[in-house]
Design a protein around this motif. Sequence first.
Motif, PDB file in Angstrom:
ATOM      1  N   LEU A 176     -17.294  19.453  76.518  1.00  0.00           N
ATOM      2  CA  LEU A 176     -18.281  19.017  75.529  1.00  0.00           C
ATOM      3  C   LEU A 176     -18.748  20.162  74.645  1.00  0.00           C
ATOM      4  CD1 LEU A 176     -20.429  16.755  77.877  1.00  0.00           C
ATOM      5  CD2 LEU A 176     -18.853  15.980  76.104  1.00  0.00           C
ATOM      6  N   SER A 177     -19.252  19.805  73.465  1.00  0.00           N
ATOM      7  CA  SER A 177     -19.837  20.801  72.569  1.00  0.00           C
ATOM      8  C   SER A 177     -21.164  21.287  73.144  1.00  0.00           C
ATOM      9  CB  SER A 177     -20.075  20.193  71.187  1.00  0.00           C
ATOM     10  OG  SER A 177     -21.146  19.260  71.238  1.00  0.00           O
ATOM     11  N   ASP A 180     -23.816  18.575  72.771  1.00  0.00           N
ATOM     12  CA  ASP A 180     -23.596  17.501  73.749  1.00  0.00           C
ATOM     13  C   ASP A 180     -24.101  17.933  75.122  1.00  0.00           C
ATOM     14  OD1 ASP A 180     -22.410  15.627  72.040  1.00  0.00           O
ATOM     15  OD2 ASP A 180     -20.438  16.548  72.264  1.00  0.00           O
ATOM     16  N   GLN A 181     -23.797  19.168  75.498  1.00  0.00           N
ATOM     17  CA  GLN A 181     -24.254  19.678  76.795  1.00  0.00           C
ATOM     18  C   GLN A 181     -25.778  19.728  76.865  1.00  0.00           C
ATOM     19  OE1 GLN A 181     -22.346  23.438  77.586  1.00  0.00           O
ATOM     20  NE2 GLN A 181     -20.339  22.522  77.965  1.00  0.00           N
ATOM     21  N   TYR A 211     -26.135  12.210  68.455  1.00  0.00           N
ATOM     22  CA  TYR A 211     -25.426  12.635  69.666  1.00  0.00           C
ATOM     23  C   TYR A 211     -25.480  11.575  70.759  1.00  0.00           C
ATOM     24  CZ  TYR A 211     -24.574  17.105  67.559  1.00  0.00           C
ATOM     25  OH  TYR A 211     -24.099  18.090  66.713  1.00  0.00           O
ATOM     26  N   ARG A 268     -22.643   9.331  69.907  1.00  0.00           N
ATOM     27  CA  ARG A 268     -21.371   9.970  70.194  1.00  0.00           C
ATOM     28  C   ARG A 268     -21.084   9.972  71.690  1.00  0.00           C
ATOM     29  NH1 ARG A 268     -19.488  15.796  67.806  1.00  0.00           N
ATOM     30  NH2 ARG A 268     -20.070  16.748  69.785  1.00  0.00           N
ATOM     31  N   LEU A 269     -22.077  10.268  72.495  1.00  0.00           N
ATOM     32  CA  LEU A 269     -21.880  10.313  73.945  1.00  0.00           C
ATOM     33  C   LEU A 269     -21.672   8.920  74.528  1.00  0.00           C
ATOM     34  CD1 LEU A 269     -24.458  13.106  74.737  1.00  0.00           C
ATOM     35  CD2 LEU A 269     -21.996  13.221  75.190  1.00  0.00           C
ATOM     36  N   SER A 300     -18.166   7.973  73.622  1.00  0.00           N
ATOM     37  CA  SER A 300     -17.221   8.724  74.447  1.00  0.00           C
ATOM     38  C   SER A 300     -17.207   8.245  75.892  1.00  0.00           C
ATOM     39  CB  SER A 300     -17.576  10.216  74.417  1.00  0.00           C
ATOM     40  OG  SER A 300     -17.536  10.710  73.102  1.00  0.00           O
ATOM     41  N   TYR A 329     -19.661   8.915  78.195  1.00  0.00           N
ATOM     42  CA  TYR A 329     -20.364   9.790  79.132  1.00  0.00           C
ATOM     43  C   TYR A 329     -21.695   9.189  79.582  1.00  0.00           C
ATOM     44  CZ  TYR A 329     -17.008  13.391  77.851  1.00  0.00           C
ATOM     45  OH  TYR A 329     -15.852  14.095  77.645  1.00  0.00           O
TER      46      TYR A 329
END
Length: 393
Positions: free
Chosen positions: A300-301, A304-305, A337, A340-341, A344, A346
């Motif tokens: 992850l970026s 994101d982290q 974000y 996006r997560l 994805s 997550y």
Amino acid sequence: MAEGAPSPFTPGYGRKPAIFGGHGEELNELKAVFDTLDFGENHSVLVSGLRGVGKTSFLTTLQDAAREAGWLVISDDASAGLMSRVMDSTIPTLINEMTPATRARLTNLGIWEFSAEIEYIDRHRTVKPQLRTDLVALSTALGGTGGVLITIDEVSSGKVRLRELSKFALQVSHALEDGAQIMVVFAGVKVSLDALLAEEHTTFLRRSREIEFERLSAPETRRVFVETAGLGGRSIDADALDKLVSLAQGYPYLVQLAGDYAWRNDSNASSITLADATVAHDRAIRAVESRVISRVYGDLSDVDQKFLDAMAEDDDRTKVADIVKRMGVSDAYVQVYKKRLIDSGYVHPVGHGYVQFSLPYLGAYIRRRLAAEAHDGGEDGGWHAYPAPDLPS
């Protein structure tokens, strides 16, 4: 039961599980195409999901079924050089494995050069070779009795890789337009597949059938444990089964890994006991954290982290407004974000204004990681306080 019976659980990468959990209906529908050549919506398929949810095993199962039905199988990943590997290595290998009668049909197409014994020598190069031409020829050579299955795993969102994949997809789409009997399956995390769809020349993929891999339900997880152990001639005690199901959390890789550890703890016994499941619990969690969770987090970026770090402060679900406060940024920034997560895979939304980790043990891993960093004085193990001296000139 034979003494020391081998484990029927298959935790190795890409290995086909003895009992496939989830997506049985989709799998059977795709398999039916291999026998009937009635494709319907199944000319192109996108399989999405995080690491360890069974995407590669799903592809392996499809490949085996296709070969059994007499199809040709092109299997690769989306790493650099895909086109050249397929055209210069995979397809010649498929030709050499064909029956003489099938290879004989290729001689009339003028695409490949053959010896007098109808063995593949080289590509005929009066025109520049194209993948579309090869795929049409291979499909034609099967004489209407089969098709070509193409599976591409590990789709990446890197710009260079995506450009090559889009060119590959364009060739496949042209082959389909030319009448080739093809099923193409791309697999990867959803955000990478979405990036592929946004590329040029991937219009036909935007109409693909989509199969999203998530964790199994609790009843399905129980079924996979019980039926897999049963194939090896063993039962699972009720308390052991409860512990294994709770441990696996519906995560297919953990089902196979925990089942394998529990089986091997005493493979001579007639049943898997609570003691076996307890040993499996500790070993499986350590293994999945080092092999999957840490790598997922590391992919992850930084932002994101930080989003997930903010979530990890809670044991269960997290209020999005709290993430905004903890990150010290605007709500609009966090929403970008968050989407996006979620896309994805997550995290997932739970109720209005809340999110939760989708991947078992990811939150616990992050909490331990952050605690270790705080104890050690940061990610560098405290070495920031002891800079290395300059080397003598």
